[in-house]
Write a protein that holds these residues in place. Structure first.
Motif, PDB file in Angstrom:
ATOM      1  N   ARG A 145       0.881  -1.156   0.000  1.00  0.00           N
ATOM      2  CA  ARG A 145       0.000   0.000   0.000  1.00  0.00           C
ATOM      3  C   ARG A 145       0.926   1.214   0.000  1.00  0.00           C
ATOM      4  O   ARG A 145       1.735   1.373   0.910  1.00  0.00           O
ATOM      5  N   ARG A 146       0.832   2.024  -1.031  1.00  0.00           N
ATOM      6  CA  ARG A 146       1.763   3.135  -1.170  1.00  0.00           C
ATOM      7  C   ARG A 146       1.716   4.072   0.030  1.00  0.00           C
ATOM      8  O   ARG A 146       0.641   4.366   0.556  1.00  0.00           O
ATOM      9  N   TRP A 147       2.877   4.537   0.430  1.00  0.00           N
ATOM     10  CA  TRP A 147       2.976   5.537   1.488  1.00  0.00           C
ATOM     11  C   TRP A 147       2.613   6.918   0.918  1.00  0.00           C
ATOM     12  O   TRP A 147       2.415   7.059  -0.291  1.00  0.00           O
ATOM     13  N   PRO A 148       2.488   7.944   1.760  1.00  0.00           N
ATOM     14  CA  PRO A 148       1.997   9.254   1.276  1.00  0.00           C
ATOM     15  C   PRO A 148       2.868   9.851   0.170  1.00  0.00           C
ATOM     16  O   PRO A 148       4.067   9.577   0.067  1.00  0.00           O
ATOM     17  N   GLU A 149       2.235  10.702  -0.627  1.00  0.00           N
ATOM     18  CA  GLU A 149       2.954  11.392  -1.686  1.00  0.00           C
ATOM     19  C   GLU A 149       3.945  12.395  -1.096  1.00  0.00           C
ATOM     20  O   GLU A 149       3.721  12.951  -0.019  1.00  0.00           O
ATOM     21  N   PRO A 150       5.044  12.648  -1.798  1.00  0.00           N
ATOM     22  CA  PRO A 150       5.993  13.656  -1.313  1.00  0.00           C
ATOM     23  C   PRO A 150       5.361  15.040  -1.307  1.00  0.00           C
ATOM     24  O   PRO A 150       4.639  15.396  -2.256  1.00  0.00           O
ATOM     25  N   PRO A 151       5.591  15.826  -0.275  1.00  0.00           N
ATOM     26  CA  PRO A 151       4.939  17.147  -0.189  1.00  0.00           C
ATOM     27  C   PRO A 151       5.253  18.059  -1.365  1.00  0.00           C
ATOM     28  O   PRO A 151       4.442  18.900  -1.731  1.00  0.00           O
ATOM     29  N   GLY A 152       6.421  17.902  -1.986  1.00  0.00           N
ATOM     30  CA  GLY A 152       6.803  18.779  -3.089  1.00  0.00           C
ATOM     31  C   GLY A 152       6.199  18.408  -4.424  1.00  0.00           C
ATOM     32  O   GLY A 152       6.453  19.088  -5.426  1.00  0.00           O
ATOM     33  N   GLY A 153       5.402  17.350  -4.473  1.00  0.00           N
ATOM     34  CA  GLY A 153       4.782  16.943  -5.710  1.00  0.00           C
ATOM     35  C   GLY A 153       5.712  16.126  -6.589  1.00  0.00           C
ATOM     36  O   GLY A 153       6.864  15.862  -6.238  1.00  0.00           O
ATOM     37  N   PHE A 197      13.390  -3.404   0.318  1.00  0.00           N
ATOM     38  CA  PHE A 197      12.144  -3.814   0.959  1.00  0.00           C
ATOM     39  C   PHE A 197      10.975  -3.098   0.283  1.00  0.00           C
ATOM     40  O   PHE A 197      11.101  -1.957  -0.149  1.00  0.00           O
ATOM     41  N   SER A 198       9.826  -3.771   0.220  1.00  0.00           N
ATOM     42  CA  SER A 198       8.612  -3.155  -0.304  1.00  0.00           C
ATOM     43  C   SER A 198       7.423  -3.794   0.394  1.00  0.00           C
ATOM     44  O   SER A 198       7.258  -5.021   0.325  1.00  0.00           O
ATOM     45  N   PRO A 199       6.613  -2.998   1.086  1.00  0.00           N
ATOM     46  CA  PRO A 199       6.692  -1.552   1.275  1.00  0.00           C
ATOM     47  C   PRO A 199       7.847  -1.159   2.192  1.00  0.00           C
ATOM     48  O   PRO A 199       8.543  -2.034   2.720  1.00  0.00           O
ATOM     49  N   PRO A 200       8.077   0.157   2.392  1.00  0.00           N
ATOM     50  CA  PRO A 200       9.135   0.567   3.313  1.00  0.00           C
ATOM     51  C   PRO A 200       8.931  -0.021   4.708  1.00  0.00           C
ATOM     52  O   PRO A 200       7.800  -0.260   5.141  1.00  0.00           O
ATOM     53  N   ARG A 201      10.041  -0.248   5.390  1.00  0.00           N
ATOM     54  CA  ARG A 201       9.979  -0.806   6.737  1.00  0.00           C
ATOM     55  C   ARG A 201       9.573   0.251   7.756  1.00  0.00           C
ATOM     56  O   ARG A 201      10.185   1.324   7.853  1.00  0.00           O
TER      57      ARG A 201
END
Length: 309
Positions: free
Chosen positions: A154-162, A278-282
């Motif tokens: 499950r993807r982690w949040p988008e980077p704030p800078g787009g 690793f996927s997803p991030p640890r």
């Protein structure tokens, strides 16, 4: 499990995952020079593709003038640039970004390609759900069904800078005995560039350990490693396996399933380097202050809110 001077000894201990009796997957080992000879005439012939549950790893023995097409991706692409890699240009709809030193490149979703300006290895990571890549893996049949013990991505949040091409160089990142390696993350991957081991590992100081619910891809980019892996015994004895002690040169990868007991030992007196993926991030590495070097660009999910497919 870890020596007192190993920074992982300070990791928090998660509650054990309930054991539902699901079979434990077999470890997998791949020598990339056997899968894709480095003297092949075309980039496709020099490209080895293998996968884990959530990630496809693409290893190319690149040559000057190669034009590597990444396709049009729904998720981010990560490019691992090592000390032996050539200079590259990452080309997207927004222009070209030149990379000439080791580090991690993160390419936003969409269409992209890589122009190669020299000879050497390049490693790309894409999400296993990408239709252009998932079925090309040499071990695609091993994931015809999801492995029940591995947490799905499950993807982690988008980077704030787009969306942007981001490069995280290894230069200037000092060794820190309180931090385990040099760790970067994206929305879907965590990459740990471990320090080069100049000599074989002391066999009296190994670190056998387990992961409850995620795979580890241990990518050897220099030297040789012996991967020691033990599959725990379940009540069904027909699934028991002998302990494995597999020596691999470089470039190669070992795919280690949960909850196998494992440790890897550098074996070449001329130098060795391993990169763990690793996927997803640890979450445990991410929770340690200062361990993830690009944490400001890639925030952790808020429980129950941010992580999504």
């Amino acid at each position: 499990m870890y020596e007192k001077d190993d920074p992982r000894s300070a990791l928090g201990t998660a509650a054990p995952r309930p054991d539902d009796g699901a079979a434990i997957a077999a470890p997998q080992y791949f020598d990339f020079h056997r899968l894709a000879p480095p003297d092949a005439a075309t980039p496709a012939g020099r490209t080895a593709i293998v996968r884990g549950q959530n990630v496809v790893l693409v290893h190319t023995s690149a040559r000057a003038g190669d034009d590597l097409d990444n396709g049009t991706l729904d998720g981010e692409l990560a490019v691992l640039v090592t000390a032996d890699s050539p200079a590259i240009s990452v080309i997207t709809e927004h222009g070209a970004t030149r990379i000439g030193e080791p580090g991690l490149v993160v390419v936003p979703p969409g269409t992209s390609r890589i122009g190669v300006d020299g000879d050497g290895p390049l490693v790309r990571l894409v999400e296993a759900a990408e239709p252009a890549w998932r079925d090309r893996a040499a071990n695609a049949d091993a994931y015809a069904r999801d492995h029940p013990r591995v947490t799905l991505l499950r993807r982690w949040p988008e980077p704030p800078g787009g969306p942007a091409v981001r490069f995280y160089p290894l230069a200037g990142v000092p060794d820190d005995p309180a931090r385990f390696g040099r760790i970067f993350r994206t929305r879907s991957f965590m990459v740990n560039f471990l320090p080069e081991a100049g000599s074989p590992r002391d066999p009296r100081k190994l670190s056998p350990h387990t992961h409850d619910d995620f795979e580890q891809l241990s990518l050897a980019v220099r030297g040789e490693y012996v991967h020691h892996i033990r599959t725990p015994w379940l009540p069904d004895s027909t699934g028991w396996r002998e302990d494995e002690h597999v020596r691999l040169g470089s470039p190669s990868v070992a795919i280690i399933p949960p909850p196998a007991v494992h440790t890897s030992a550098a074996a070449d007196p001329g130098g060795n380097q391993l990169i763990d993926i690793f996927s997803p991030p640890r979450a445990d590495f991410s929770a340690k202050p200062g361990w993830v070097l690009n944490a400001g660009d890639y925030p952790m999910p808020r429980p129950g809110r941010d992580a999504r497919r």
